[in-house]
Design a protein around this motif. Sequence first.
Motif, short mmCIF file in Angstrom:
data_model
loop_
_atom_site.label_atom_id
_atom_site.label_comp_id
_atom_site.label_asym_id
_atom_site.label_seq_id
_atom_site.Cartn_x
_atom_site.Cartn_y
_atom_site.Cartn_z
N PHE A 333 -32.85 -2.44 -0.58
CA PHE A 333 -31.43 -2.07 -0.25
C PHE A 333 -30.99 -1.48 -1.57
O PHE A 333 -31.68 -1.24 -2.57
N ARG A 334 -29.72 -0.73 -1.34
CA ARG A 334 -29.22 0.38 -2.12
C ARG A 334 -28.05 0.00 -3.05
O ARG A 334 -27.49 -1.12 -2.58
N THR A 335 -27.77 0.41 -3.86
CA THR A 335 -26.75 0.26 -4.81
C THR A 335 -25.42 0.18 -3.98
O THR A 335 -25.34 1.42 -3.29
N GLY A 336 -24.73 -0.85 -4.23
CA GLY A 336 -23.28 -0.83 -3.43
C GLY A 336 -23.40 -1.74 -1.90
O GLY A 336 -22.59 -2.00 -1.35
N ASP A 337 -24.95 -1.78 -1.41
CA ASP A 337 -24.92 -2.73 -0.15
C ASP A 337 -24.30 -4.03 -0.30
O ASP A 337 -24.33 -4.75 -1.26
N VAL A 338 -23.88 -4.41 0.97
CA VAL A 338 -23.50 -6.01 1.04
C VAL A 338 -24.46 -6.40 2.14
O VAL A 338 -24.66 -5.87 3.15
N ILE A 339 -24.91 -7.78 1.76
CA ILE A 339 -25.89 -8.31 2.45
C ILE A 339 -25.64 -9.83 2.63
O ILE A 339 -24.82 -10.25 1.94
N SER A 340 -26.46 -10.38 3.57
CA SER A 340 -26.19 -11.63 3.84
C SER A 340 -27.63 -12.21 4.41
O SER A 340 -28.45 -11.79 4.72
N TRP A 341 -27.58 -13.72 4.04
CA TRP A 341 -28.68 -14.69 4.42
C TRP A 341 -28.15 -15.79 4.89
O TRP A 341 -26.96 -16.35 4.68
N ASN A 342 -28.86 -16.71 5.85
CA ASN A 342 -28.42 -18.07 6.36
C ASN A 342 -28.49 -18.76 5.09
O ASN A 342 -29.83 -18.78 4.47
N THR A 361 -21.00 4.82 2.13
CA THR A 361 -21.31 6.26 1.68
C THR A 361 -20.92 6.63 0.34
O THR A 361 -20.42 5.80 -0.41
N GLU A 362 -21.42 7.79 -0.10
CA GLU A 362 -21.13 8.44 -1.64
C GLU A 362 -19.70 8.53 -1.97
O GLU A 362 -19.37 8.20 -2.93
N ARG A 363 -18.82 8.69 -0.87
CA ARG A 363 -17.57 8.69 -1.20
C ARG A 363 -16.91 7.54 -0.76
O ARG A 363 -15.19 7.63 -0.87
N GLN A 364 -17.32 6.32 -0.61
CA GLN A 364 -16.62 5.17 -0.31
C GLN A 364 -16.92 4.25 -1.41
O GLN A 364 -17.71 4.41 -2.05
N ALA A 365 -16.10 3.21 -1.40
CA ALA A 365 -16.07 1.94 -2.34
C ALA A 365 -15.55 0.94 -1.77
O ALA A 365 -14.44 0.82 -1.06
N ILE A 366 -16.27 -0.40 -2.13
CA ILE A 366 -15.62 -1.72 -1.63
C ILE A 366 -14.67 -2.11 -2.93
O ILE A 366 -15.31 -2.44 -4.10
#
Length: 727
Positions: A333-342, A361-366
């Motif tokens: 996984f990369r810096t900034g990723d949003v991930i989930s688990w059960n 992307t490089e020009r996006q932010a959460i």
Amino acid sequence: MIRTAALAALLATTALSSAAMAQTTPAPSTADAGAGFATSDATDPYLWLEEVEGERALAWVREQNTRSLGVLQGDPRYAQLHAEALEIVQSRDRIPSPGFRRQGDEEVIDNFWQDANHVRGIWRTTSVESYGTAEPVWETILDIDALAAAEGKNWVYKGASCLPPEERLCLVNLSDGGKDAVTVREFDRQTRQFVDGGFVLPESKGGATWIDRDTLLISRDFGEGTLTDSGYPRTVRLLRRGQSVDQAPVVFEGQQTDVSVSAYTLRDADGVVKATLLNRGINFYEAETWRLNADGTTTQLQLPAKSNINALIQGQLVVTTDQDWTAPSGQQFRTGDVISWNLEQWLANPATQAQLVIRPTERQAIEGISNTRNKLIVALYDNVRGSIYSYTPNPAGEWSRTRLNLPENTTVGIGSSSDHDDRVFVSASGYLTPSTLYLADATDGSTEQMKSLPAKFNADGMVVEQYEARSADGTMIPYFVVHQGDMAMDGSNPTLLYGYGGYQNSLLPGYSATVGKLWLERGGVYVVANTRGGGEFGPRWHQAALQQNRQRAHEDFQAVALDLQARNITSQPHLGIMGGSQGGLFMGAMLTQRPDLINGAVIQVPLFDMMRFHRLLAGASWIAEYGNPDIPEQRAWIAEYSPYQRLAAGQPYPEVFIHTSTKDDRVHPGHARKAAARLLELGYPVLFYENTDGGHGAAANLQETARRLALEYTYLSRRLMDTPAQE
């Protein structure tokens, strides 16, 4: 949003002209001129100003206040600016911020409100239906003005945490004068009284979280040896009803060098606890997350050190990672990723496969994550322009998304969300567009306009433009300019440049009635710099200016100033800067590195002595941002920009306005005091004001806020609108 980091507790581009590019070479350093000054306690003549309540220090503060208030309040513009600021901050036609709250079998709306009649504020409630009307019918839950009067205290309300699912019993946080440290008292929303014999926690930094109606997990100051070097709790204790605080057993302990430890519960939409979690904040950005097991033992969860637990939805645990990471499953996984688990499967087996929810992307932010009963709500920004999406997991844990129906090219924000259904409050605004509040249905993306803020200043003919400036290393730095559309580009425009540049805090376009009324409407230009160190393009944008790379953020800010002048938007006699806290450090760096670019600076509750920041109040918690001055290699890079040590004679410093608060228990008022004292010693004109209340916000109530604003804009008028500027 649930955060695992212990303290993660404060907006058409144009190519840079060749003229601006030619000016990006930094001015010669002035560090040598002040070599040896305040590089140790023995060489700092103003250590006594760090004695917050010291008699000598307070006498100095009173003397400076008398002089500075005499100058600024004596200006003929002050009275009008103060009246306008007071009218704005005490206005009753503001949008009351709504918070969903359970009350029996229904949901209601809670709100905290301040105005001229409620200076300290009231906690109040109404029905969802009534809230949607033009004149909601409010019922007062708790009157902070009345409470302060009855108890003879300078109470400042710092929020309440209510026990799910009923949300009848609440822990109310009360601050003396606006400090971060709070007293916690149990309150019954139904009877609207403090619980007789209920939970009471004495004043401290830290937190408290409900396990059940008779049990809390608390992180507090329990006496000698129970705080970290940063001044935050290092232990979590289990407090049962009827016990005194010192009877509560320790269930988790961090290390002395940690930032803090804390605790919280993961609950499903019905309020059932699915996991009790403990945070060990190793530094400001790295943490360990531990599970408190039923038998009192603890188990460390396999999460990246830089990560945030965001939500629990339909059994799915949602996490954001702020670093590249290989999961126990082997997934990358990369810096900034949003991930989930059960959650249930993952707790049983950390190698359970994760799902990728979002990869910006490089020009996006959460810029925000929340959840309703069944949906994940995400504010996703692209080149500092926002949109909100609703994400839904399927039984396999895969996610689909729906965009909420909101205006484009605006700043959007996520407000309170329901755990009863999938409604969520969202907002949209811009520099010239008053905030509008919507109630959204996250199921289909539909929105209903609930309330809109009336215009508070005349924006007719004003425009917002976005430019880019080339920083010293070639990176393009976006910035916004708000001004009259027919403004002459002749360098004569009084311009206020605002910056922060740290802690991954993004400066997003938003409607400020006070900036509009007190500055823009009077012919001023307002500029916001989206420098590195902020979060406008996600974690990497922030991390590019950490520690040894901090100077990059300063160069970004300087590049914007140079670009403004290259475009003839303004010129040195008419350019001023403003920033607070970390932004105050920003101002100090500009003052000491490129004073030739500016004619004024409003330096708010600043960091300034970076050789000692880690020894003052919460300063040790910020070592992850700046580095550790006790380590020679790191001290060397901090010394290159620490404003207090760099102040020197013979420089073209303009008169500056520095203000702070005696009650600020986050950034020590000694920073501001010492900066002013050193400047005065060197013979420079300085205006200094210290509010005796107010905490890190520098104002404990609306009247103090109006005074601070009027002082700031009176100063800016003198410096940037008068020709020549007054000294």
